[in-house]
Write a protein that holds these residues in place. Structure first.
Motif, PDB file in Angstrom:
ATOM      1  N   GLN A 125       0.804  -1.212   0.000  1.00 39.20           N
ATOM      2  CA  GLN A 125       0.000   0.000   0.000  1.00 39.20           C
ATOM      3  C   GLN A 125       0.850   1.282   0.000  1.00 39.20           C
ATOM      4  N   PRO A 126       1.514   1.572  -1.105  1.00 37.96           N
ATOM      5  CA  PRO A 126       2.389   2.744  -1.149  1.00 37.96           C
ATOM      6  C   PRO A 126       1.683   4.084  -0.929  1.00 37.96           C
ATOM      7  N   HIS A 127       0.395   4.152  -1.234  1.00 37.13           N
ATOM      8  CA  HIS A 127      -0.296   5.440  -1.151  1.00 37.13           C
ATOM      9  C   HIS A 127      -1.414   5.479  -0.115  1.00 37.13           C
ATOM     10  N   THR A 128      -1.843   4.331   0.384  1.00 33.74           N
ATOM     11  CA  THR A 128      -2.958   4.328   1.342  1.00 33.74           C
ATOM     12  C   THR A 128      -2.547   3.869   2.732  1.00 33.74           C
ATOM     13  N   ALA A 129      -1.264   3.661   2.944  1.00 36.52           N
ATOM     14  CA  ALA A 129      -0.737   3.335   4.269  1.00 36.52           C
ATOM     15  C   ALA A 129       0.595   4.074   4.410  1.00 36.52           C
ATOM     16  N   ASP A 130       1.068   4.183   5.624  1.00 37.22           N
ATOM     17  CA  ASP A 130       2.317   4.907   5.864  1.00 37.22           C
ATOM     18  C   ASP A 130       3.514   4.213   5.229  1.00 37.22           C
ATOM     19  N   HIS A 131       4.487   5.026   4.870  1.00 34.58           N
ATOM     20  CA  HIS A 131       5.801   4.560   4.446  1.00 34.58           C
ATOM     21  C   HIS A 131       6.804   5.529   5.048  1.00 34.58           C
ATOM     22  N   TYR A 132       8.068   5.158   5.026  1.00 33.57           N
ATOM     23  CA  TYR A 132       9.090   5.945   5.722  1.00 33.57           C
ATOM     24  C   TYR A 132      10.197   6.314   4.760  1.00 33.57           C
ATOM     25  N   ARG A 133      10.258   7.601   4.455  1.00 30.29           N
ATOM     26  CA  ARG A 133      11.279   8.115   3.553  1.00 30.29           C
ATOM     27  C   ARG A 133      12.505   8.489   4.392  1.00 30.29           C
ATOM     28  N   VAL A 134      13.632   7.879   4.069  1.00 28.78           N
ATOM     29  CA  VAL A 134      14.899   8.217   4.713  1.00 28.78           C
ATOM     30  C   VAL A 134      15.581   9.220   3.791  1.00 28.78           C
ATOM     31  N   LYS A 135      15.664  10.459   4.232  1.00 24.29           N
ATOM     32  CA  LYS A 135      16.180  11.539   3.380  1.00 24.29           C
ATOM     33  C   LYS A 135      17.682  11.448   3.191  1.00 24.29           C
ATOM     34  N   GLU A 136      18.367  11.026   4.240  1.00 22.72           N
ATOM     35  CA  GLU A 136      19.818  10.797   4.183  1.00 22.72           C
ATOM     36  C   GLU A 136      20.152   9.778   5.260  1.00 22.72           C
ATOM     37  N   LEU A 137      21.308   9.140   5.127  1.00 21.86           N
ATOM     38  CA  LEU A 137      21.673   8.081   6.068  1.00 21.86           C
ATOM     39  C   LEU A 137      22.314   8.661   7.324  1.00 21.86           C
ATOM     40  N   THR A 138      21.473   9.413   8.047  1.00 24.03           N
ATOM     41  CA  THR A 138      21.833   9.977   9.339  1.00 24.03           C
ATOM     42  C   THR A 138      20.625   9.799  10.249  1.00 24.03           C
ATOM     43  N   ALA A 139      20.836   9.956  11.547  1.00 21.92           N
ATOM     44  CA  ALA A 139      19.700   9.873  12.472  1.00 21.92           C
ATOM     45  C   ALA A 139      18.656  10.930  12.129  1.00 21.92           C
ATOM     46  N   ALA A 140      19.102  12.136  11.799  1.00 14.07           N
ATOM     47  CA  ALA A 140      18.153  13.195  11.432  1.00 14.07           C
ATOM     48  C   ALA A 140      17.409  12.835  10.144  1.00 14.07           C
ATOM     49  N   GLY A 141      18.097  12.251   9.180  1.00 13.08           N
ATOM     50  CA  GLY A 141      17.473  11.876   7.920  1.00 13.08           C
ATOM     51  C   GLY A 141      16.506  10.714   8.056  1.00 13.08           C
ATOM     52  N   ALA A 142      16.665   9.918   9.114  1.00 15.85           N
ATOM     53  CA  ALA A 142      15.806   8.756   9.359  1.00 15.85           C
ATOM     54  C   ALA A 142      14.903   8.980  10.571  1.00 15.85           C
ATOM     55  N   ASP A 143      14.719  10.242  10.955  1.00 11.16           N
ATOM     56  CA  ASP A 143      13.983  10.590  12.173  1.00 11.16           C
ATOM     57  C   ASP A 143      12.609   9.930  12.254  1.00 11.16           C
ATOM     58  N   GLU A 144      11.811  10.050  11.208  1.00 13.69           N
ATOM     59  CA  GLU A 144      10.453   9.513  11.228  1.00 13.69           C
ATOM     60  C   GLU A 144      10.458   7.998  11.442  1.00 13.69           C
ATOM     61  N   LEU A 145      11.362   7.295  10.753  1.00 17.74           N
ATOM     62  CA  LEU A 145      11.451   5.844  10.908  1.00 17.74           C
ATOM     63  C   LEU A 145      11.945   5.476  12.304  1.00 17.74           C
ATOM     64  N   LEU A 146      12.977   6.144  12.783  1.00 13.10           N
ATOM     65  CA  LEU A 146      13.499   5.846  14.126  1.00 13.10           C
ATOM     66  C   LEU A 146      12.432   6.079  15.192  1.00 13.10           C
ATOM     67  N   ARG A 147      11.619   7.095  15.007  1.00  9.78           N
ATOM     68  CA  ARG A 147      10.519   7.339  15.952  1.00  9.78           C
ATOM     69  C   ARG A 147       9.493   6.202  15.894  1.00  9.78           C
ATOM     70  N   ALA A 148       9.177   5.743  14.696  1.00  6.73           N
ATOM     71  CA  ALA A 148       8.212   4.642  14.554  1.00  6.73           C
ATOM     72  C   ALA A 148       8.759   3.360  15.180  1.00  6.73           C
ATOM     73  N   LEU A 149      10.041   3.085  14.962  1.00 16.21           N
ATOM     74  CA  LEU A 149      10.650   1.866  15.506  1.00 16.21           C
ATOM     75  C   LEU A 149      10.750   1.894  17.026  1.00 16.21           C
ATOM     76  N   SER A 150      10.960   3.074  17.578  1.00 20.42           N
ATOM     77  CA  SER A 150      11.170   3.190  19.026  1.00 20.42           C
ATOM     78  C   SER A 150       9.933   3.650  19.788  1.00 20.42           C
ATOM     79  N   GLY A 151       8.834   3.912  19.078  1.00 24.67           N
ATOM     80  CA  GLY A 151       7.612   4.330  19.755  1.00 24.67           C
ATOM     81  C   GLY A 151       7.704   5.715  20.373  1.00 24.67           C
ATOM     82  N   GLN A 152       8.474   6.600  19.740  1.00 21.24           N
ATOM     83  CA  GLN A 152       8.639   7.961  20.256  1.00 21.24           C
ATOM     84  C   GLN A 152       8.008   8.960  19.283  1.00 21.24           C
ATOM     85  N   PRO A 153       6.778   9.376  19.552  1.00 19.97           N
ATOM     86  CA  PRO A 153       6.124  10.305  18.630  1.00 19.97           C
ATOM     87  C   PRO A 153       6.819  11.658  18.599  1.00 19.97           C
TER      88      PRO A 153
END
Length: 171
Positions: A125-153
């Motif tokens: 579901q690329p358009h009707t469910a969430d996906h996680y764009r990693v903008k760059e290979l840094t913690a800041a670039g992966a912020d949204e994914l790291l938050r999802a993985l760690s349960g930190q909104p």
């Protein structure tokens, strides 16, 4: 406790494989216990059994978007290509079919730098469910994914206030 993640991807170009390896390292460096096939090649193994065990054991499965991965999961790749990814695709489809509510929240499609949302397989579901764009290979670039993985909104609701007493209106 450290979240665990299984990375599912197609062994495409050398550049793509390196990008996935660097992404896996980024996750490890940021407290996510990461399972990557390339880190477990010391002994001969039954890869299908390994895939099932690791995917079902992980807190999250991270499918990495690419045109080849999309072709495999959506069923248009030749049967003799990317057999490891085809085995992973079978497992992903079975998990989603068997218990979609449970697995939808555990399967987090990832779009790495240089890739596109349009390369996420339709079954994910690329358009009707969430996906996680990693903008760059840094913690800041992966912020949204790291938050999802760690349960930190990123945003928390404000504290609940007191309900006001509202007098009736007279006409």
């Amino acid at each position: 406790m450290s979240p665990t993640a299984f990375i599912s991807y197609v062994h495409g170009s050398a550049r793509h494989k390196q990008l996935v390896l660097d992404f896996a390292r980024l996750l490890q460096e940021n407290g996510v216990t990461t399972t990557l096939d390339r880190w477990t090649t010391v002994r001969r193994k039954d890869w299908y059994t390994w895939i099932v065990a690791e995917m079902t054991r992980a807190d999250f499965i991270l499918p990495i978007a690419s045109k080849s991965y999309q072709a495999v999961l959506d069923g248009s790749a030749p049967g003799d290509k990317h057999r490891g990814a085809q085995a992973e695709a079978l497992v992903l489809r079975e998990l989603l079919y068997a218990d979609r509510p449970r697995w939808l929240s555990k399967i987090l499609p990832v779009v790495l730098p240089g890739r596109s949302v349009s390369e996420i397989p339709l079954v994910l579901q690329p358009h009707t469910a969430d996906h996680y764009r990693v903008k760059e290979l840094t913690a800041a670039g992966a912020d949204e994914l790291l938050r999802a993985l760690s349960g930190q909104p990123k945003h928390l609701p404000p504290p609940l206030g007191t309900l006001p007493v509202l007098p009736p209106l007279t006409s």
